[in-house]
Design a protein around this motif. Structure first.
Motif, PDB file in Angstrom:
ATOM      1  N   LYS A 118      13.486  22.501   0.303  1.00  0.00           N
ATOM      2  CA  LYS A 118      13.250  22.361  -0.964  1.00  0.00           C
ATOM      3  C   LYS A 118      11.736  22.131  -1.100  1.00  0.00           C
ATOM      4  O   LYS A 118      11.180  22.239  -2.144  1.00  0.00           O
ATOM      5  N   PHE A 160      17.950  20.291   3.591  1.00  0.00           N
ATOM      6  CA  PHE A 160      17.789  20.487   2.361  1.00  0.00           C
ATOM      7  C   PHE A 160      16.199  20.063   1.959  1.00  0.00           C
ATOM      8  O   PHE A 160      15.518  20.711   1.287  1.00  0.00           O
ATOM      9  N   LYS A 165      14.406  30.353   2.944  1.00  0.00           N
ATOM     10  CA  LYS A 165      14.526  29.560   1.847  1.00  0.00           C
ATOM     11  C   LYS A 165      15.799  30.412   1.290  1.00  0.00           C
ATOM     12  O   LYS A 165      16.490  29.871   0.320  1.00  0.00           O
ATOM     13  N   HIS A 166      16.295  31.466   1.636  1.00  0.00           N
ATOM     14  CA  HIS A 166      17.612  32.004   1.217  1.00  0.00           C
ATOM     15  C   HIS A 166      18.356  31.568   1.458  1.00  0.00           C
ATOM     16  O   HIS A 166      19.761  31.646   1.062  1.00  0.00           O
ATOM     17  N   CYS A 167      18.545  30.522   2.398  1.00  0.00           N
ATOM     18  CA  CYS A 167      19.550  29.658   2.857  1.00  0.00           C
ATOM     19  C   CYS A 167      19.711  28.303   2.084  1.00  0.00           C
ATOM     20  O   CYS A 167      20.664  27.843   2.426  1.00  0.00           O
ATOM     21  N   GLU A 168      18.880  28.059   1.341  1.00  0.00           N
ATOM     22  CA  GLU A 168      18.709  27.010   0.444  1.00  0.00           C
ATOM     23  C   GLU A 168      19.809  26.309  -0.361  1.00  0.00           C
ATOM     24  O   GLU A 168      20.442  25.318  -0.231  1.00  0.00           O
ATOM     25  N   GLU A 169      20.490  27.116  -1.018  1.00  0.00           N
ATOM     26  CA  GLU A 169      21.832  26.898  -1.676  1.00  0.00           C
ATOM     27  C   GLU A 169      22.839  26.604  -0.845  1.00  0.00           C
ATOM     28  O   GLU A 169      23.628  25.662  -1.205  1.00  0.00           O
ATOM     29  N   TYR A 170      23.073  27.349   0.228  1.00  0.00           N
ATOM     30  CA  TYR A 170      24.285  27.020   1.300  1.00  0.00           C
ATOM     31  C   TYR A 170      24.066  25.620   1.746  1.00  0.00           C
ATOM     32  O   TYR A 170      24.876  24.803   2.012  1.00  0.00           O
ATOM     33  N   LYS A 193      22.261  23.356   0.582  1.00  0.00           N
ATOM     34  CA  LYS A 193      22.328  22.213  -0.642  1.00  0.00           C
ATOM     35  C   LYS A 193      24.038  21.884  -0.737  1.00  0.00           C
ATOM     36  O   LYS A 193      24.289  20.726  -0.874  1.00  0.00           O
ATOM     37  N   LYS A 194      24.802  22.949  -0.619  1.00  0.00           N
ATOM     38  CA  LYS A 194      26.034  22.559  -0.953  1.00  0.00           C
ATOM     39  C   LYS A 194      26.782  21.991   0.391  1.00  0.00           C
ATOM     40  O   LYS A 194      27.392  20.789  -0.056  1.00  0.00           O
TER      41      LYS A 194
END
Length: 113
Positions: free
Chosen positions: A109, A105, A79-84, A86-87
């Protein structure tokens, strides 16, 4: 090419044995194939630290490494990779990376953890 194949095989064996530190040592190799193997091996080690080791691979210059890292992040529910991820899914310059990262993603999510 046989040398690269042997190194990739070794990385996968290390991943299967949960040898995170040994796998990470190969993450900055100049060969894309080796960094792909690192991302794949990290998917065999479902820990927070393994997810953290995926972050530099999610930023890699090689599209195949980025997409493999995104898939691995989803596999271990990092989950700590989710924003990366997403980009990559919405802004990566490579269409294949965007497509693969979008699937990863969606997994990240919707997973609860």
């Amino acid at each position: 090419m046989a040398k690269v194949d042997k190194v990739c095989e070794k990385i996968m064996k290390l991943g299967a044995k949960q040898k995170l530190d040994a796998v990470i040592k190969f993450s900055e190799d100049s060969e894309d194939e080796i960094r792909v193997a690192v991302a794949q091996a990290l998917a065999l080690i479902p820990t927070y630290e393994s997810g953290m080791a995926l972050i530099p691979l999610l930023r890699d210059s090689s599209p195949i490494v980025r997409s493999t890292a995104a898939t691995s992040a989803a596999t271990i529910n990092a989950k700590h990779c989710e924003e990366y991820v997403k980009k990559l899914a919405f802004a990566d310059s490579d269409t294949n990376v965007r497509e693969i990262a979008k699937r990863a993603f969606d997994v990240l999510k919707t997973s609860v953890m």
